[in-house]
Every structure is written in C-alpha cells, then in structure tokens.
Design a protein around this motif. Structure first.
Motif, PDB file in Angstrom:
ATOM      1  N   MET A   1       0.840  -1.186   0.000  1.00 15.25           N
ATOM      2  CA  MET A   1       0.000   0.000   0.000  1.00 15.25           C
ATOM      3  C   MET A   1       0.884   1.248   0.000  1.00 15.25           C
ATOM      4  SD  MET A   1      -3.085  -0.963  -0.031  1.00 15.25           S
ATOM      5  CE  MET A   1      -4.551  -0.629   0.840  1.00 15.25           C
ATOM      6  N   VAL A   2       0.440   2.216  -0.753  1.00 10.70           N
ATOM      7  CA  VAL A   2       1.157   3.481  -0.888  1.00 10.70           C
ATOM      8  C   VAL A   2       0.202   4.604  -0.507  1.00 10.70           C
ATOM      9  CG1 VAL A   2       2.328   4.996  -2.529  1.00 10.70           C
ATOM     10  CG2 VAL A   2       2.537   2.537  -2.775  1.00 10.70           C
ATOM     11  N   LYS A   3       0.731   5.643   0.116  1.00  8.37           N
ATOM     12  CA  LYS A   3      -0.090   6.797   0.462  1.00  8.37           C
ATOM     13  C   LYS A   3      -0.151   7.732  -0.748  1.00  8.37           C
ATOM     14  CE  LYS A   3      -0.473  10.610   3.729  1.00  8.37           C
ATOM     15  NZ  LYS A   3       0.135  11.258   4.899  1.00  8.37           N
ATOM     16  N   TYR A   4      -1.362   8.046  -1.188  1.00  9.00           N
ATOM     17  CA  TYR A   4      -1.587   8.968  -2.302  1.00  9.00           C
ATOM     18  C   TYR A   4      -2.255  10.231  -1.769  1.00  9.00           C
ATOM     19  CZ  TYR A   4      -0.732   5.264  -5.738  1.00  9.00           C
ATOM     20  OH  TYR A   4      -0.156   4.276  -6.501  1.00  9.00           O
ATOM     21  N   VAL A   5      -1.886  11.370  -2.330  1.00  4.50           N
ATOM     22  CA  VAL A   5      -2.549  12.637  -2.042  1.00  4.50           C
ATOM     23  C   VAL A   5      -3.148  13.105  -3.358  1.00  4.50           C
ATOM     24  CG1 VAL A   5      -2.301  15.011  -1.265  1.00  4.50           C
ATOM     25  CG2 VAL A   5      -0.935  13.206  -0.193  1.00  4.50           C
ATOM     26  N   ILE A   6      -4.460  13.199  -3.392  1.00  2.00           N
ATOM     27  CA  ILE A   6      -5.169  13.620  -4.597  1.00  2.00           C
ATOM     28  C   ILE A   6      -5.664  15.037  -4.370  1.00  2.00           C
ATOM     29  CG2 ILE A   6      -7.155  13.157  -6.082  1.00  2.00           C
ATOM     30  CD1 ILE A   6      -6.836  10.196  -5.232  1.00  2.00           C
ATOM     31  N   LYS A   7      -5.305  15.937  -5.294  1.00  4.35           N
ATOM     32  CA  LYS A   7      -5.710  17.332  -5.188  1.00  4.35           C
ATOM     33  C   LYS A   7      -6.748  17.622  -6.260  1.00  4.35           C
ATOM     34  CE  LYS A   7      -1.181  18.900  -3.654  1.00  4.35           C
ATOM     35  NZ  LYS A   7      -0.054  19.801  -3.948  1.00  4.35           N
ATOM     36  N   LEU A   8      -7.801  18.347  -5.872  1.00  5.63           N
ATOM     37  CA  LEU A   8      -8.772  18.810  -6.841  1.00  5.63           C
ATOM     38  C   LEU A   8      -9.170  20.231  -6.505  1.00  5.63           C
ATOM     39  CD1 LEU A   8     -12.240  18.047  -5.920  1.00  5.63           C
ATOM     40  CD2 LEU A   8     -10.696  16.248  -5.236  1.00  5.63           C
ATOM     41  N   GLU A   9      -9.664  20.938  -7.500  1.00  8.96           N
ATOM     42  CA  GLU A   9     -10.036  22.334  -7.318  1.00  8.96           C
ATOM     43  C   GLU A   9     -11.442  22.538  -7.852  1.00  8.96           C
ATOM     44  OE1 GLU A   9      -8.875  26.579  -9.257  1.00  8.96           O
ATOM     45  OE2 GLU A   9      -7.225  25.236  -8.799  1.00  8.96           O
ATOM     46  N   ILE A  10     -12.267  23.191  -7.054  1.00  9.76           N
ATOM     47  CA  ILE A  10     -13.619  23.532  -7.462  1.00  9.76           C
ATOM     48  C   ILE A  10     -13.817  25.012  -7.181  1.00  9.76           C
ATOM     49  CG2 ILE A  10     -16.085  23.136  -7.103  1.00  9.76           C
ATOM     50  CD1 ILE A  10     -15.363  20.311  -6.131  1.00  9.76           C
ATOM     51  N   GLU A  14      -9.099  24.688  -3.381  1.00  9.67           N
ATOM     52  CA  GLU A  14      -8.360  23.438  -3.525  1.00  9.67           C
ATOM     53  C   GLU A  14      -8.698  22.482  -2.391  1.00  9.67           C
ATOM     54  OE1 GLU A  14      -3.824  22.334  -2.977  1.00  9.67           O
ATOM     55  OE2 GLU A  14      -4.130  23.476  -4.816  1.00  9.67           O
ATOM     56  N   PHE A  15      -8.913  21.229  -2.756  1.00  6.09           N
ATOM     57  CA  PHE A  15      -9.184  20.181  -1.787  1.00  6.09           C
ATOM     58  C   PHE A  15      -8.129  19.096  -1.939  1.00  6.09           C
ATOM     59  CE2 PHE A  15     -13.213  22.152  -2.796  1.00  6.09           C
ATOM     60  CZ  PHE A  15     -13.801  22.313  -1.558  1.00  6.09           C
ATOM     61  N   LYS A  16      -7.779  18.456  -0.837  1.00  8.50           N
ATOM     62  CA  LYS A  16      -6.832  17.342  -0.850  1.00  8.50           C
ATOM     63  C   LYS A  16      -7.488  16.139  -0.194  1.00  8.50           C
ATOM     64  CE  LYS A  16      -2.706  20.203  -0.507  1.00  8.50           C
ATOM     65  NZ  LYS A  16      -1.499  20.486   0.276  1.00  8.50           N
ATOM     66  N   ILE A  17      -7.325  15.001  -0.826  1.00  7.38           N
ATOM     67  CA  ILE A  17      -7.818  13.742  -0.264  1.00  7.38           C
ATOM     68  C   ILE A  17      -6.623  12.817  -0.129  1.00  7.38           C
ATOM     69  CG2 ILE A  17      -9.307  11.741  -0.630  1.00  7.38           C
ATOM     70  CD1 ILE A  17     -11.115  13.575  -2.308  1.00  7.38           C
ATOM     71  N   GLN A  18      -6.389  12.331   1.075  1.00  2.00           N
ATOM     72  CA  GLN A  18      -5.285  11.400   1.315  1.00  2.00           C
ATOM     73  C   GLN A  18      -5.867  10.004   1.461  1.00  2.00           C
ATOM     74  OE1 GLN A  18      -2.982  12.710   4.653  1.00  2.00           O
ATOM     75  NE2 GLN A  18      -2.765  14.782   3.868  1.00  2.00           N
ATOM     76  N   THR A  19      -5.230   9.045   0.798  1.00  2.00           N
ATOM     77  CA  THR A  19      -5.730   7.677   0.846  1.00  2.00           C
ATOM     78  C   THR A  19      -4.584   6.681   0.698  1.00  2.00           C
ATOM     79  OG1 THR A  19      -7.335   6.144  -0.100  1.00  2.00           O
ATOM     80  CG2 THR A  19      -6.207   7.591  -1.638  1.00  2.00           C
ATOM     81  N   ALA A  27      -6.564   4.491  -5.890  1.00  2.00           N
ATOM     82  CA  ALA A  27      -6.552   5.776  -5.181  1.00  2.00           C
ATOM     83  C   ALA A  27      -7.660   6.685  -5.720  1.00  2.00           C
ATOM     84  CB  ALA A  27      -5.192   6.448  -5.327  1.00  2.00           C
ATOM     85  N   LYS A  28      -7.837   6.718  -7.055  1.00  2.00           N
ATOM     86  CA  LYS A  28      -8.911   7.524  -7.649  1.00  2.00           C
ATOM     87  C   LYS A  28     -10.273   7.002  -7.206  1.00  2.00           C
ATOM     88  CE  LYS A  28      -6.379   8.815 -11.804  1.00  2.00           C
ATOM     89  NZ  LYS A  28      -6.308   8.660 -13.260  1.00  2.00           N
ATOM     90  N   ASP A  29     -10.441   5.688  -7.207  1.00  2.00           N
ATOM     91  CA  ASP A  29     -11.707   5.102  -6.758  1.00  2.00           C
ATOM     92  C   ASP A  29     -11.987   5.456  -5.306  1.00  2.00           C
ATOM     93  OD1 ASP A  29     -12.074   3.991  -9.255  1.00  2.00           O
ATOM     94  OD2 ASP A  29     -11.402   1.983  -8.666  1.00  2.00           O
TER      95      ASP A  29
END
Length: 70
Positions: A1-10, A14-19, A27-29
């Motif tokens: 398992m790897v830690k991913y940080v997904i950034k999105l902007e609305i 900016e929002f960050k989701i760590q998974t 990670a996207k799912d």
C-alpha cells in the motif's frame, strides 16, 4: 500500500484527499468514494437575479455534482 494525495479544485478552492491504495486507479476510486460519502449540500437556493452565462469552472462543478448524484 502506498499513500496517495489527490488534489482537486472547485471554483478556485483546492481540496486534498489522502488515501492508502495499491495503485493509482484504486486511489482515484477511493477519492470518488470519499467525495460521494462525505459531501453534502447545505442549501440550494435560486438566485433571483438574472442568470449569468456559465463559466468553465461552474460547468465543471456542475458536472461533479451530477456525477455525485448518480
């Protein structure tokens, strides 16, 4: 398992989701699952002012909202 940080902007926010995930696809799912389960609407009000032409960012935000409602 790897830690991913997904950034999105609305709309400029900016929002960050760590998974933790085994792949980028997982990670996207996981991020979509977080968005679906933890997003709520506080209120929906019709603006009485004339409607403005939709900008690209508002169309993107509307697309995300539509995706969350399926």
């Amino acid at each position: 398992m790897v830690k991913y940080v997904i950034k999105l902007e609305i709309n400029g926010i900016e929002f960050k989701i760590q998974t933790l995930a085994g792949s980028e696809r997982e990670a996207k799912d996981n991020a979509w699952e977080v968005i679906r389960n933890r997003t709520s609407f506080l209120s929906i009000q019709k603006d009485q002012k004339r409607e403005l032409q939709s900008s690209f960012s508002s169309k993107l935000a509307q697309g995300i909202k539509s995706a969350l409602l399926f």
